[in-house]
Motif scaffolding. Structure first.
Motif, PDB file in Angstrom:
ATOM      1  N   PRO A 159       0.833  -1.206   0.000  1.00  0.00           N
ATOM      2  CA  PRO A 159       0.000   0.000   0.000  1.00  0.00           C
ATOM      3  C   PRO A 159       0.872   1.263   0.000  1.00  0.00           C
ATOM      4  CG  PRO A 159      -0.784  -1.577   1.624  1.00  0.00           C
ATOM      5  CD  PRO A 159       0.551  -2.074   1.148  1.00  0.00           C
ATOM      6  N   ALA A 160       0.488   2.236  -0.816  1.00  0.00           N
ATOM      7  CA  ALA A 160       1.266   3.468  -0.945  1.00  0.00           C
ATOM      8  C   ALA A 160       1.517   4.159   0.398  1.00  0.00           C
ATOM      9  CB  ALA A 160       0.595   4.426  -1.929  1.00  0.00           C
ATOM     10  N   PRO A 161       0.515   4.307   1.273  1.00  0.00           N
ATOM     11  CA  PRO A 161       0.785   4.963   2.557  1.00  0.00           C
ATOM     12  C   PRO A 161       1.830   4.209   3.391  1.00  0.00           C
ATOM     13  CG  PRO A 161      -1.580   4.800   2.187  1.00  0.00           C
ATOM     14  CD  PRO A 161      -0.907   3.996   1.116  1.00  0.00           C
ATOM     15  N   ALA A 162       1.799   2.883   3.322  1.00  0.00           N
ATOM     16  CA  ALA A 162       2.776   2.082   4.074  1.00  0.00           C
ATOM     17  C   ALA A 162       4.168   2.239   3.475  1.00  0.00           C
ATOM     18  CB  ALA A 162       2.353   0.615   4.074  1.00  0.00           C
ATOM     19  N   ARG A 163       4.232   2.275   2.154  1.00  0.00           N
ATOM     20  CA  ARG A 163       5.526   2.458   1.474  1.00  0.00           C
ATOM     21  C   ARG A 163       6.115   3.821   1.844  1.00  0.00           C
ATOM     22  NH1 ARG A 163       7.949  -0.012  -2.584  1.00  0.00           N
ATOM     23  NH2 ARG A 163       6.124  -1.235  -3.160  1.00  0.00           N
ATOM     24  N   GLU A 164       5.277   4.858   1.805  1.00  0.00           N
ATOM     25  CA  GLU A 164       5.749   6.208   2.121  1.00  0.00           C
ATOM     26  C   GLU A 164       6.200   6.335   3.577  1.00  0.00           C
ATOM     27  OE1 GLU A 164       2.428   8.638   0.978  1.00  0.00           O
ATOM     28  OE2 GLU A 164       2.630   8.043  -1.130  1.00  0.00           O
ATOM     29  N   ALA A 165       5.541   5.587   4.466  1.00  0.00           N
ATOM     30  CA  ALA A 165       5.888   5.642   5.891  1.00  0.00           C
ATOM     31  C   ALA A 165       7.017   4.676   6.249  1.00  0.00           C
ATOM     32  CB  ALA A 165       4.649   5.331   6.741  1.00  0.00           C
ATOM     33  N   GLY A 166       7.477   3.876   5.282  1.00  0.00           N
ATOM     34  CA  GLY A 166       8.568   2.935   5.537  1.00  0.00           C
ATOM     35  C   GLY A 166       8.163   1.768   6.432  1.00  0.00           C
ATOM     36  N   VAL A 167       6.888   1.385   6.368  1.00  0.00           N
ATOM     37  CA  VAL A 167       6.387   0.300   7.216  1.00  0.00           C
ATOM     38  C   VAL A 167       6.980  -1.034   6.777  1.00  0.00           C
ATOM     39  CG1 VAL A 167       4.316  -1.008   7.830  1.00  0.00           C
ATOM     40  CG2 VAL A 167       4.238   1.479   7.749  1.00  0.00           C
TER      41      VAL A 167
END
Length: 122
Positions: A45-53
């Motif tokens: 998921p893009a938000p997870a990728r951006e947050a480095g999850v």
């Protein structure tokens, strides 16, 4: 199913899924094919990728007597990774192709399975 002789059919309740059977269920091609399937179908998921999850997601599911997948969910709902990662893992597992079903004494049985999914951004 039992036929009562009156035209009525009684559907028996499904038994609880087993954790182990003499012939465990198998994904076509084995464990490496399963991991390749998950890897090729999981979309970070893009938000997870951006947050480095990153981290591990453990998904429980049942392999039915016909090899289909049911009852897909997090092994521990209190250990979510978040930002859509858990939902994506559930989606991927829910859409898996049928497995070779598990058997006990030659009879197909419902079997509970847990798959770990490791997420990391490299």
């Amino acid at each position: 199913m039992n036929n009562t002789g009156t035209g009525a059919t009684i559907i028996e309740q499904s038994e609880e899924p087993a954790l182990f059977v003499s012939e465990m269920p198998e994904f076509a091609g084995g464990e490496s094919a399963l991991m390749a399937y998950i890897s090729s179908h999981y979309t970070y998921p893009a938000p997870a990728r951006e947050a480095g999850v990153s981290g591990m997601i453990y998904i429980n599911f049942v392999i039915e007597k016909d090899g289909s997948i049911s009852q897909v969910g997090l092994a521990d709902p209190n250990r979510k990774i978040g930002l859509g990662c858990d939902e994506e893992a559930i989606r991927v597992i829910s859409n898996m192709p049928h497995w070779k079903p598990g058997k006990q004494n030659g009879i197909a049985k419902r079997v509970q399975f847990t798959v770990p999914i490791k997420l990391s951004l490299l």
